[in-house]
Write a protein that holds these residues in place. Structure first.
Motif, PDB file in Angstrom:
ATOM      1  N   PRO A 151       0.823  -1.207   0.000  1.00  0.00           N
ATOM      2  CA  PRO A 151       0.000   0.000   0.000  1.00  0.00           C
ATOM      3  C   PRO A 151       0.856   1.256   0.000  1.00  0.00           C
ATOM      4  O   PRO A 151       1.986   1.263   0.484  1.00  0.00           O
ATOM      5  CB  PRO A 151      -0.824  -0.137   1.288  1.00  0.00           C
ATOM      6  CG  PRO A 151      -0.037  -1.076   2.150  1.00  0.00           C
ATOM      7  CD  PRO A 151       0.650  -2.014   1.228  1.00  0.00           C
ATOM      8  N   VAL A 152       0.312   2.318  -0.556  1.00  0.00           N
ATOM      9  CA  VAL A 152       1.007   3.604  -0.643  1.00  0.00           C
ATOM     10  C   VAL A 152       0.411   4.557   0.373  1.00  0.00           C
ATOM     11  O   VAL A 152      -0.814   4.702   0.463  1.00  0.00           O
ATOM     12  CB  VAL A 152       0.884   4.184  -2.065  1.00  0.00           C
ATOM     13  CG1 VAL A 152       1.524   5.566  -2.136  1.00  0.00           C
ATOM     14  CG2 VAL A 152       1.532   3.246  -3.075  1.00  0.00           C
ATOM     15  N   ALA A 153       1.279   5.192   1.149  1.00  0.00           N
ATOM     16  CA  ALA A 153       0.807   6.137   2.162  1.00  0.00           C
ATOM     17  C   ALA A 153       0.286   7.403   1.501  1.00  0.00           C
ATOM     18  O   ALA A 153       0.836   7.854   0.491  1.00  0.00           O
ATOM     19  CB  ALA A 153       1.947   6.475   3.117  1.00  0.00           C
ATOM     20  N   PRO A 154      -0.796   7.983   2.020  1.00  0.00           N
ATOM     21  CA  PRO A 154      -1.319   9.228   1.440  1.00  0.00           C
ATOM     22  C   PRO A 154      -0.270  10.328   1.487  1.00  0.00           C
ATOM     23  O   PRO A 154       0.617  10.348   2.345  1.00  0.00           O
ATOM     24  CB  PRO A 154      -2.517   9.551   2.332  1.00  0.00           C
ATOM     25  CG  PRO A 154      -2.881   8.252   2.989  1.00  0.00           C
ATOM     26  CD  PRO A 154      -1.599   7.502   3.155  1.00  0.00           C
ATOM     27  N   ALA A 155      -0.351  11.242   0.543  1.00  0.00           N
ATOM     28  CA  ALA A 155       0.585  12.358   0.473  1.00  0.00           C
ATOM     29  C   ALA A 155      -0.164  13.618   0.070  1.00  0.00           C
ATOM     30  O   ALA A 155      -1.267  13.556  -0.488  1.00  0.00           O
ATOM     31  CB  ALA A 155       1.710  12.065  -0.517  1.00  0.00           C
ATOM     32  N   LYS A 156       0.423  14.757   0.337  1.00  0.00           N
ATOM     33  CA  LYS A 156      -0.204  16.024  -0.023  1.00  0.00           C
ATOM     34  C   LYS A 156      -0.159  16.226  -1.535  1.00  0.00           C
ATOM     35  O   LYS A 156       0.786  15.829  -2.204  1.00  0.00           O
ATOM     36  CB  LYS A 156       0.518  17.180   0.671  1.00  0.00           C
ATOM     37  CG  LYS A 156       0.352  17.195   2.184  1.00  0.00           C
ATOM     38  CD  LYS A 156       1.039  18.412   2.778  1.00  0.00           C
ATOM     39  CE  LYS A 156       0.841  18.458   4.293  1.00  0.00           C
ATOM     40  NZ  LYS A 156       1.500  19.655   4.893  1.00  0.00           N
ATOM     41  N   VAL A 157      -1.194  16.839  -2.046  1.00  0.00           N
ATOM     42  CA  VAL A 157      -1.246  17.153  -3.470  1.00  0.00           C
ATOM     43  C   VAL A 157      -0.378  18.376  -3.736  1.00  0.00           C
ATOM     44  O   VAL A 157      -0.550  19.412  -3.088  1.00  0.00           O
ATOM     45  CB  VAL A 157      -2.696  17.430  -3.914  1.00  0.00           C
ATOM     46  CG1 VAL A 157      -2.748  17.763  -5.399  1.00  0.00           C
ATOM     47  CG2 VAL A 157      -3.583  16.243  -3.587  1.00  0.00           C
ATOM     48  N   PRO A 158       0.567  18.283  -4.670  1.00  0.00           N
ATOM     49  CA  PRO A 158       1.416  19.454  -4.937  1.00  0.00           C
ATOM     50  C   PRO A 158       0.636  20.558  -5.621  1.00  0.00           C
ATOM     51  O   PRO A 158      -0.218  20.305  -6.481  1.00  0.00           O
ATOM     52  CB  PRO A 158       2.502  18.891  -5.865  1.00  0.00           C
ATOM     53  CG  PRO A 158       1.864  17.717  -6.524  1.00  0.00           C
ATOM     54  CD  PRO A 158       0.920  17.133  -5.513  1.00  0.00           C
ATOM     55  N   GLY A 159       0.906  21.784  -5.229  1.00  0.00           N
ATOM     56  CA  GLY A 159       0.249  22.920  -5.861  1.00  0.00           C
ATOM     57  C   GLY A 159       0.921  23.291  -7.168  1.00  0.00           C
ATOM     58  O   GLY A 159       1.660  22.498  -7.760  1.00  0.00           O
ATOM     59  N   CYS A 160       0.661  24.477  -7.646  1.00  0.00           N
ATOM     60  CA  CYS A 160       1.234  24.971  -8.899  1.00  0.00           C
ATOM     61  C   CYS A 160       2.251  26.066  -8.586  1.00  0.00           C
ATOM     62  O   CYS A 160       1.878  27.220  -8.378  1.00  0.00           O
ATOM     63  CB  CYS A 160       0.141  25.532  -9.809  1.00  0.00           C
ATOM     64  SG  CYS A 160      -1.015  24.296 -10.436  1.00  0.00           S
ATOM     65  N   PRO A 161       3.536  25.715  -8.544  1.00  0.00           N
ATOM     66  CA  PRO A 161       4.552  26.739  -8.271  1.00  0.00           C
ATOM     67  C   PRO A 161       4.685  27.698  -9.445  1.00  0.00           C
ATOM     68  O   PRO A 161       4.410  27.343 -10.599  1.00  0.00           O
ATOM     69  CB  PRO A 161       5.823  25.909  -8.073  1.00  0.00           C
ATOM     70  CG  PRO A 161       5.596  24.674  -8.880  1.00  0.00           C
ATOM     71  CD  PRO A 161       4.129  24.381  -8.777  1.00  0.00           C
ATOM     72  N   GLU A 162       5.078  28.905  -9.159  1.00  0.00           N
ATOM     73  CA  GLU A 162       5.274  29.931 -10.182  1.00  0.00           C
ATOM     74  C   GLU A 162       4.052  30.048 -11.090  1.00  0.00           C
ATOM     75  O   GLU A 162       4.102  29.759 -12.286  1.00  0.00           O
ATOM     76  CB  GLU A 162       6.519  29.635 -11.019  1.00  0.00           C
ATOM     77  CG  GLU A 162       7.784  29.524 -10.187  1.00  0.00           C
ATOM     78  CD  GLU A 162       9.000  29.171 -11.041  1.00  0.00           C
ATOM     79  OE1 GLU A 162       8.835  29.056 -12.281  1.00  0.00           O
ATOM     80  OE2 GLU A 162      10.081  29.008 -10.479  1.00  0.00           O
TER      81      GLU A 162
END
Length: 259
Positions: free
Chosen positions: A106-117
């Motif tokens: 299983p894969v641990a949940p992670a934060k969704v990356p935003g849109c830099p610049e």
């Protein structure tokens, strides 16, 4: 005759039998066709007026029909559970390849990356080579572009009322290299409000995605991705992946509003 004498003479009898057998001399044909020729000669005598070329043409047509029937059986097997996921993996979904690995950890949940610049919409469209599709009611949505046309990935990012980041990636269906999803749970086929087919990835999974370095070279990064909705917009040919909305119903609602 004693039993051992009978057994001792068996090999010689088999050799004599082998020498007496006659195999049709057919140059350039497979062993299977030779066997069929022998059967036809013994069981179905052909009229004298029928040319040899016509007889072999009939055999080849029979082989093609048999292979076509076997291919049909294989297609039905592939499109039947539980191997339907192999079709997703083989065909891919737009610019995304899906690898179904049921035994993966299983894969641990992670934060969704935003849109830099973040970029203005017009500038993002110029760099990507296509106009971005934007969802309705996305507060403070911003755009960012990775790479340049025709191999660009355009991202649209915003935050929900609870402050969670939502990201909508858009790119041409032929993007190469593209995204690769490795999932231990089969994606669920769903349908958007306009009838567009889509796939819902309910569990976190591994995502390989392309990035460009400062010198313009492509590289691949791997990260954990949360629940994702994946579909292709036929009118534009764009692949879209919506990440950051864990509720399937809400994700479908947002996807239906993308214009």
């Amino acid at each position: 005759m004693r039993e051992d004498e009978g057994a001792g003479g068996l090999p010689e009898e088999l050799r004599e039998l082998g020498r007496s057998l006659r195999v049709p001399d057919v140059d350039g044909e497979s062993m299977a066709e030779r066997v069929l020729a022998q059967l036809l000669a013994e069981r179905v005598p052909a009229p004298v007026a029928v040319a040899e070329a016509e007889r072999w043409g009939w055999l080849r047509r029979r082989w093609r029909a048999l292979l076509a029937a076997l291919s049909g059986v294989l297609v039905v097997a592939v499109l039947t559970p539980p191997v339907r996921a192999a079709v997703v993996e083989w065909l891919g979904v737009g610019g995304v390849a899906v690898e179904y690995v049921p035994g993966a950890p299983p894969v641990a949940p992670a934060k969704v990356p935003g849109c830099p610049e973040p970029l203005p919409v017009a500038e993002a469209a110029r760099r990507a080579g296509f106009a971005p599709l934007l969802p309705e009611g996305a507060p403070g949505a911003v755009t960012a572009v990775t790479g340049r046309a025709p191999r660009a990935v355009l991202g649209v990012c915003w935050r929900t009322a609870e402050g969670a980041v939502v990201r909508l990636d858009e790119f041409p269906g032929e993007l190469d290299p593209g995204f690769v999803k490795e999932t231990r749970v089969q994606p669920e086929p769903v349908v958007l409000a306009d009838g567009t087919a889509a796939y819902w990835f309910a569990e976190p999974h591994r995502l390989t995605f392309p990035l460009t370095s400062a010198d313009g070279r492509w590289r691949h990064e791997v990260r954990a991705a949360g629940p994702t909705l994946l579909w292709v917009r036929p009118s534009s040919g764009l692949t879209l992946r919506l990440e950051g909305i864990p509720d399937r119903t809400e994700a479908l609602r947002v996807a239906a509003s993308v214009r």
